[in-house]
Design a protein around this motif. Structure first.
Motif, PDB file in Angstrom:
ATOM      1  N   HIS A 168       6.492  15.920 -10.346  1.00  0.00           N
ATOM      2  CA  HIS A 168       6.739  14.485 -10.261  1.00  0.00           C
ATOM      3  C   HIS A 168       5.941  13.914  -9.087  1.00  0.00           C
ATOM      4  CE1 HIS A 168       9.792  15.952 -12.893  1.00  0.00           C
ATOM      5  NE2 HIS A 168      10.470  16.515 -11.894  1.00  0.00           N
ATOM      6  N   THR A 169       5.329  12.763  -9.285  1.00  0.00           N
ATOM      7  CA  THR A 169       4.413  12.201  -8.297  1.00  0.00           C
ATOM      8  C   THR A 169       4.924  10.876  -7.762  1.00  0.00           C
ATOM      9  OG1 THR A 169       2.560  13.264  -9.443  1.00  0.00           O
ATOM     10  CG2 THR A 169       2.019  11.497  -7.891  1.00  0.00           C
ATOM     11  N   VAL A 170       4.904  10.760  -6.424  1.00  0.00           N
ATOM     12  CA  VAL A 170       5.299   9.543  -5.715  1.00  0.00           C
ATOM     13  C   VAL A 170       4.019   8.939  -5.138  1.00  0.00           C
ATOM     14  CG1 VAL A 170       6.606   8.632  -3.761  1.00  0.00           C
ATOM     15  CG2 VAL A 170       7.579  10.454  -5.178  1.00  0.00           C
ATOM     16  N   THR A 171       3.622   7.775  -5.667  1.00  0.00           N
ATOM     17  CA  THR A 171       2.388   7.123  -5.241  1.00  0.00           C
ATOM     18  C   THR A 171       2.713   5.806  -4.551  1.00  0.00           C
ATOM     19  OG1 THR A 171       1.230   8.071  -7.148  1.00  0.00           O
ATOM     20  CG2 THR A 171       0.147   6.251  -5.986  1.00  0.00           C
ATOM     21  N   PRO A 172       2.535   5.739  -3.223  1.00  0.00           N
ATOM     22  CA  PRO A 172       2.801   4.474  -2.517  1.00  0.00           C
ATOM     23  C   PRO A 172       1.887   3.357  -3.012  1.00  0.00           C
ATOM     24  CG  PRO A 172       2.722   6.292  -0.970  1.00  0.00           C
ATOM     25  CD  PRO A 172       2.210   6.822  -2.292  1.00  0.00           C
ATOM     26  N   ALA A 173       2.449   2.151  -3.095  1.00  0.00           N
ATOM     27  CA  ALA A 173       1.665   0.985  -3.510  1.00  0.00           C
ATOM     28  C   ALA A 173       0.591   0.684  -2.473  1.00  0.00           C
ATOM     29  CB  ALA A 173       2.589  -0.220  -3.678  1.00  0.00           C
ATOM     30  N   ALA A 174      -0.556   0.222  -2.941  1.00  0.00           N
ATOM     31  CA  ALA A 174      -1.657  -0.127  -2.043  1.00  0.00           C
ATOM     32  C   ALA A 174      -1.255  -1.306  -1.158  1.00  0.00           C
ATOM     33  CB  ALA A 174      -2.894  -0.482  -2.856  1.00  0.00           C
ATOM     34  N   LEU A 175      -1.815  -1.337   0.037  1.00  0.00           N
ATOM     35  CA  LEU A 175      -1.544  -2.413   0.973  1.00  0.00           C
ATOM     36  C   LEU A 175      -1.887  -3.768   0.367  1.00  0.00           C
ATOM     37  CD1 LEU A 175      -0.757  -3.352   3.826  1.00  0.00           C
ATOM     38  CD2 LEU A 175      -3.161  -3.083   4.455  1.00  0.00           C
ATOM     39  N   SER A 176      -0.965  -4.712   0.520  1.00  0.00           N
ATOM     40  CA  SER A 176      -1.185  -6.065   0.038  1.00  0.00           C
ATOM     41  C   SER A 176      -0.342  -7.020   0.874  1.00  0.00           C
ATOM     42  CB  SER A 176      -0.793  -6.179  -1.437  1.00  0.00           C
ATOM     43  OG  SER A 176      -0.938  -7.498  -1.891  1.00  0.00           O
ATOM     44  N   GLY A 177      -0.970  -8.055   1.376  1.00  0.00           N
ATOM     45  CA  GLY A 177      -0.249  -9.043   2.167  1.00  0.00           C
ATOM     46  C   GLY A 177      -1.201 -10.104   2.680  1.00  0.00           C
ATOM     47  N   SER A 178      -0.689 -10.971   3.527  1.00  0.00           N
ATOM     48  CA  SER A 178      -1.537 -12.003   4.122  1.00  0.00           C
ATOM     49  C   SER A 178      -0.958 -12.421   5.464  1.00  0.00           C
ATOM     50  CB  SER A 178      -1.641 -13.221   3.196  1.00  0.00           C
ATOM     51  OG  SER A 178      -0.371 -13.833   3.039  1.00  0.00           O
ATOM     52  N   ILE A 179      -1.822 -12.982   6.296  1.00  0.00           N
ATOM     53  CA  ILE A 179      -1.381 -13.516   7.578  1.00  0.00           C
ATOM     54  C   ILE A 179      -1.933 -14.929   7.710  1.00  0.00           C
ATOM     55  CG2 ILE A 179      -3.331 -12.630   8.941  1.00  0.00           C
ATOM     56  CD1 ILE A 179      -1.183 -12.003  11.136  1.00  0.00           C
ATOM     57  N   LYS A 180      -1.124 -15.800   8.307  1.00  0.00           N
ATOM     58  CA  LYS A 180      -1.563 -17.182   8.502  1.00  0.00           C
ATOM     59  C   LYS A 180      -1.092 -17.674   9.852  1.00  0.00           C
ATOM     60  CE  LYS A 180       2.476 -19.120   6.143  1.00  0.00           C
ATOM     61  NZ  LYS A 180       2.949 -19.843   4.966  1.00  0.00           N
TER      62      LYS A 180
END
Length: 198
Positions: free
Chosen positions: A125-137
């Motif tokens: 079974h494989t646990v794959t973290p989600a890719a970095l995604s976000g923003s700063i303002k």
């Protein structure tokens, strides 16, 4: 004239949105904000049925590197333990070698785990973290209470990097940075620098 340097935000391993503390900027010119951000999202980890503790709803995986709040995709090359499905979950870190799954970020932060009822499906079974995604303002305030977004200041973040921004509204009293998190894990800092007119 002198140089004024202040920290707008400085956080490590963020898995949620964050608002920095406002800093006073009156009677200044040449405002510059320096953002530095580092993707510290965990790598892929795997486990087998023998790593699952049904009584505790935990998975044991030595030095897994996951933290509470990490969004992950769970997949399998066999049959997942009963109670789990091939979908997205959020991690509850128990310790450096053990973790649990939660259905939402709120549940992960509350420690409410998915109930694993059996672990006899077989396969890896494989646990794959989600890719970095976000923003700063950047946000500005004229009174230190009411905040408004600085136009054209939003920066999308999906990888390690740094950005400089200049700010030119001389009437503002305070500035702050707001980080909006979608997925992954990030170290982030924002430093305000200005020439101070004496």
């Amino acid at each position: 004239m002198s140089i004024d340097v202040k920290t707008l935000v400085s956080e490590t391993a963020l898995t949620a949105s964050d608002t920095g503390t406002g800093v006073r900027i009156n009677h200044r010119t040449g405002h510059t904000i320096h953002y530095i951000y580092t993707d510290v999202t965990s790598g892929v980890v795997t486990f087998v049925d023998g790593d699952v503790n049904v009584a505790n709803n935990t998975v044991t995986d030595t030095a897994h590197g996951l933290v509470t709040g990490d969004k992950i995709a769970l997949t399998t090359g066999g049959v997942l333990p009963a109670g789990l499905s091939a979908t997205n979950y959020f991690i509850i870190r128990v310790d450096a070698n053990t973790y649990k799954f939660a259905t939402t970020l709120v549940n992960a932060q509350a420690g409410t785990a998915v109930d694993i009822t059996a672990a006899a499906g077989g396969g890896t079974h494989t646990v794959t973290p989600a890719a970095l995604s976000g923003s700063i303002k950047l946000q500005m305030s004229y009174d230190g209470t009411n905040w408004a977004d600085v136009p054209s200041s939003t920066i999308a973040i999906s990888a390690t990097g740094s950005t400089l921004q200049n700010y030119r509204d001389y009437n503002s009293l305070e500035l702050r940075s707001v980080y909006t998190h979608t997925a992954g894990r990030i170290d982030i800092s924002a430093t305000y620098t200005a020439q101070v007119i004496l």
